[in-house]
Enzyme design. Structure first.
Site, mmCIF file in Angstrom:
data_model
loop_
_atom_site.group_PDB
_atom_site.id
_atom_site.type_symbol
_atom_site.label_atom_id
_atom_site.label_comp_id
_atom_site.label_asym_id
_atom_site.label_seq_id
_atom_site.Cartn_x
_atom_site.Cartn_y
_atom_site.Cartn_z
ATOM 1 N N GLU A 96 -15.105 10.419 46.127
ATOM 2 C CA GLU A 96 -16.226 10.708 47.059
ATOM 3 C C GLU A 96 -17.261 9.566 47.357
ATOM 4 O O GLU A 96 -17.763 9.648 48.374
ATOM 5 C CB GLU A 96 -16.720 12.169 47.057
ATOM 6 C CG GLU A 96 -15.818 13.246 47.316
ATOM 7 C CD GLU A 96 -15.063 13.601 45.731
ATOM 8 O OE1 GLU A 96 -14.952 12.831 45.081
ATOM 9 O OE2 GLU A 96 -14.406 14.769 45.715
ATOM 10 N N TRP A 129 -25.948 27.554 27.731
ATOM 11 C CA TRP A 129 -24.938 26.640 28.180
ATOM 12 C C TRP A 129 -24.806 25.505 27.096
ATOM 13 O O TRP A 129 -25.707 24.977 26.290
ATOM 14 C CB TRP A 129 -25.462 25.822 29.371
ATOM 15 C CG TRP A 129 -25.650 26.654 30.584
ATOM 16 C CD1 TRP A 129 -26.616 26.965 31.118
ATOM 17 C CD2 TRP A 129 -24.513 27.063 31.444
ATOM 18 N NE1 TRP A 129 -26.543 27.644 32.339
ATOM 19 C CE2 TRP A 129 -24.992 27.628 32.436
ATOM 20 C CE3 TRP A 129 -23.194 27.008 31.347
ATOM 21 C CZ2 TRP A 129 -24.393 28.296 33.542
ATOM 22 C CZ3 TRP A 129 -22.529 27.539 32.243
ATOM 23 C CH2 TRP A 129 -22.955 28.251 33.357
ATOM 24 N N LYS A 174 -20.574 28.473 28.550
ATOM 25 C CA LYS A 174 -21.622 29.733 28.710
ATOM 26 C C LYS A 174 -21.717 30.745 27.407
ATOM 27 O O LYS A 174 -20.652 31.209 27.455
ATOM 28 C CB LYS A 174 -21.792 30.374 29.663
ATOM 29 C CG LYS A 174 -23.364 31.108 30.009
ATOM 30 C CD LYS A 174 -23.589 31.365 31.490
ATOM 31 C CE LYS A 174 -24.951 31.642 31.866
ATOM 32 N NZ LYS A 174 -25.111 32.144 33.146
ATOM 33 N N THR A 181 -8.193 12.724 46.209
ATOM 34 C CA THR A 181 -8.789 13.099 44.987
ATOM 35 C C THR A 181 -7.680 13.571 44.261
ATOM 36 O O THR A 181 -6.574 13.896 44.688
ATOM 37 C CB THR A 181 -10.021 14.137 45.137
ATOM 38 O OG1 THR A 181 -9.580 15.539 45.601
ATOM 39 C CG2 THR A 181 -11.255 13.782 45.882
HETATM 40 P P1 ADP Z 1 -11.039 13.203 39.806
HETATM 41 O O1 ADP Z 1 -11.256 13.257 38.497
HETATM 42 O O2 ADP Z 1 -11.173 14.564 40.568
HETATM 43 O O3 ADP Z 1 -9.812 12.188 40.188
HETATM 44 P P2 ADP Z 1 -12.819 11.018 40.203
HETATM 45 O O4 ADP Z 1 -11.672 10.207 39.686
HETATM 46 O O5 ADP Z 1 -13.635 10.624 41.330
HETATM 47 O O6 ADP Z 1 -12.224 12.328 40.437
HETATM 48 O O7 ADP Z 1 -13.708 11.561 39.100
HETATM 49 C C1 ADP Z 1 -15.047 12.089 39.320
HETATM 50 C C2 ADP Z 1 -15.570 12.533 38.065
HETATM 51 O O8 ADP Z 1 -15.309 12.089 36.960
HETATM 52 C C3 ADP Z 1 -17.006 12.715 38.257
HETATM 53 O O9 ADP Z 1 -17.625 13.975 39.185
HETATM 54 C C4 ADP Z 1 -17.544 13.168 36.614
HETATM 55 O O10 ADP Z 1 -16.999 14.504 36.588
HETATM 56 C C5 ADP Z 1 -16.308 12.283 35.968
HETATM 57 N N1 ADP Z 1 -16.989 11.149 35.492
HETATM 58 C C6 ADP Z 1 -16.791 9.888 36.160
HETATM 59 N N2 ADP Z 1 -17.613 8.967 35.336
HETATM 60 C C7 ADP Z 1 -18.014 9.647 34.350
HETATM 61 C C8 ADP Z 1 -18.846 9.339 33.347
HETATM 62 N N3 ADP Z 1 -19.091 8.038 33.179
HETATM 63 N N4 ADP Z 1 -19.215 10.327 32.410
HETATM 64 C C9 ADP Z 1 -18.857 11.399 32.448
HETATM 65 N N5 ADP Z 1 -18.006 11.868 33.441
HETATM 66 C C10 ADP Z 1 -17.704 10.869 34.291
#
Ligand code: ADP
Length: 542
Positions: A330, A444, A439, A185
């Protein structure tokens, strides 16, 4: 009573073996890092993956060894995916946009043994090579003619490594739960965490990717993954492609609007996938050059929230269906995809785009629930929002080499860190990331909702909303804007734009104009960085 069916393990090697036979002459087309277009078939790709597996075995690589890549979407990267996992080793893709110190941390944590690197990223590897003690061999993904000068010792040339080895390789059979690939990640908080996929999770996820209401991959289609193979395995598409027999078009390093448009038109691409920022670039190019890709039918977009205006423009101006998808590293990563249910096909445009702006409905294999702070399930009314939890065969059960995971509960649910609503039709909408919610006075505010609205303003190219400290309300939203090219929007006019569209107390307190937003390694706006930068910002009032 147990069923009487064969317990054949689901293995990644079987996907490419299938394609070699059934889709033998289907093409994989690559814009190479060296420049020219490379073209071959699934049968040839299989033969080369066999050669590479023999070569790796010759280097002493064995089952369970971690093999790293820092590379673009190309045919060579595709071969590595299948050779490494197929022989029982673990393909560890690394994001070259990470800071070198993070890359060193990740390689050491994974204890990678061999490192494959594209020409583009060799200087990057040279800079950290002495901090990677586990790496015994570095392989540059090019041919002899393009091998660069380097101070690195004992470096190998990919084509030399592959050539000279037999293209017959007996893929081993083993337990389908064996680890196949590893992604970290991005580690916006703390160290990056390793997500270790299995053959079983990958094959099941690949089936899901191909479904008509997911990415619609099929032999009659042509698919171009813009999402990089170093970002959650290009959303699993390199595995799904040979499973479906789709024509696979790899863009290499050419991710700008002009290069993508040219390649998509030349190869008659029908489906593509990537993060929203890429499509903003493509739309700009289309508008300026008065061009488009007439064969393109659908665009799968995820990774961060897709602005509603983008969905509308692609649909209204170009007849392209935007499929808003959601997932995370994940989750391999696919969790949900938005396709309009047929009973809504004739609904008024306003209603259709309201639904299409959501993050979609769960894909079979992924169960979802939203819960309150006491972990009690919340109603599916499209209004109640809470922590989004997921479960399924391609969701991680823990992190690599970490004993504890706060995100996993006793019942086996994984807390995504996202806050969401679910409606009566099972459409899920992300309200925000937990850490990005604002917040204000105990209520929210969704930063995503305000950004989405801001992006529909013609003078706004990009927008981010973060909470800033406020003595009276705790936090208040601040809007940070990149103006559209050639425009100079006025602050008061922008703030007025929100009036009547959202509750008054949700309207940002101020607007800051910037040339660009900080973008992270996976193409997302770095909200944490903006929060830090504007922590002491004093709004000058509306
Ligand atoms: P990181 O950003 O930590 O590298 P990921 O690439 O796995 O991890 O991103 C996952 C996160 O990206 C999700 O938990 C969510 O917050 C955000 N995300 C992914 N797709 C969308 C979407 N279509 N709309 C809003 N948020 C999204």
């Amino acid at each position: 009573m147990r069923g009487l069916m064969m317990d054949t393990p689901l293995l990644i090697s079987s996907i490419l073996e299938h394609a070699r036979g059934v889709f033998a002459d289907q093409q994989i087309v690559t814009r190479t890092v060296e420049g020219p277009i490379h073209r071959y078939t699934y049968a040839e790709a299989h033969a080369r993956a066999c050669q590479l597996a023999n070569a790796l075995a010759g280097l002493g690589v064995g089952q369970g060894d971690r093999i790293a890549t820092i590379a673009w979407n190309t045919h060579r990267h595709f071969e590595i995916y299948f050779a490494v996992s197929g022989m029982g080793s673990i393909c560890h893709t690394m994001n070259p946009r990470l800071h070198p110190s993070q890359v060193a941390y990740i390689v050491n944590h994974a204890e990678d043994r061999v490192l494959f690197v594209d020409l583009t990223f060799l200087p990057f590897v040279e800079a950290v090579a002495d901090k990677l003690p586990s790496v015994r061999q570095i392989v540059v993904m090019t041919d002899r003619a393009h091998m660069p000068e380097t101070k690195l010792a004992d470096i190998l040339c990919y084509e030399d490594l592959v050539n000279g080895h037999s293209d017959i390789y007996d893929w081993p059979t083993f337990d389908e739960n064996t680890a196949s690939s590893l992604c970290y990640t991005s580690g916006t908080t703390g160290h990056p965490k390793g997500v270790l996929y299995s053959h079983r999770s990958t094959v099941l996820h690949s089936y899901a990717v191909c479904l008509p209401d997911v990415m619609h991959l099929a032999e009659s289609e042509a698919f171009l993954p813009v999402v990089p193979m170093f970002h959650v395995n290009a959303w699993g598409t390199p595995y799904a492609a040979p499973l479906s027999g789709v024509k696979l078009v790899m863009p290499g390093p050419g991710l700008d609007g002009a290069s993508l448009t040219e390649l998509m038109n030349a190869e008659e691409v029908t489906t593509t996938a990537g993060v929203p920022t890429v499509w903003l670039g493509l739309l700009n190019h289309w508008r300026q050059q008065k061009t488009s890709v007439p064969t393109l039918k659908r665009l799968v977009v995820g990774g961060s929230a897709v602005p509603r205006s983008m969905i509308e423009i692609f649909h209204d101006d170009f007849g392209i269906e935007v499929r808003h998808a959601w997932g995370m590293t994940e989750m391999s990563p696919l969790g949900s995809v938005n396709v309009l249910k047929s009973s809504l096909r004739d609904a008024p445009a306003e209603r259709r785009f309201d639904v299409l702006s959501k993050q979609g409905r769960p894909i079979f294999g992924v169960r979802m629930k939203i819960v309150d702070e006491q972990d009690k399930p919340l109603p599916h009314d499209g209004k109640a929002f809470g922590t989004l939890k997921v479960q399924g065969p391609w969701v991680c059960s823990s992190y690599y080499k970490l004993d504890e995971s706060e995100a996993h509960d006793a019942e086996g649910w994984f807390a995504t860190g996202d806050v969401a609503t679910l409606d009566a039709d099972s459409y899920m909408a992300i309200t925000d990331r937990e850490k990005d919610l604002i917040k204000s006075g105990g209520e929210w505010i969704s930063s995503i909702d305000i950004e989405n609205l801001a992006m529909s303003h013609v003078q706004i190219a990009q927008a981010a909303v973060v909470g800033i400290a406020d003595v009276k309300w705790g936090e208040r939203p601040l809007l940070i804007v990149v103006p559209a090219p050639g425009t100079a929007p006025a602050k008061t006019e922008l703030l007025k734009f929100f009036e009547g569209k959202i509750a008054k107390w949700m309207i940002p307190d101020d607007v800051v104009f910037v040339d660009s937003l900080p973008i992270g390694a996976t193409g997302k706006v770095l909200k944490g960085k903006l929060r830090e930068e504007y922590a002491d910002y004093q709004p000058t009032g509306r």
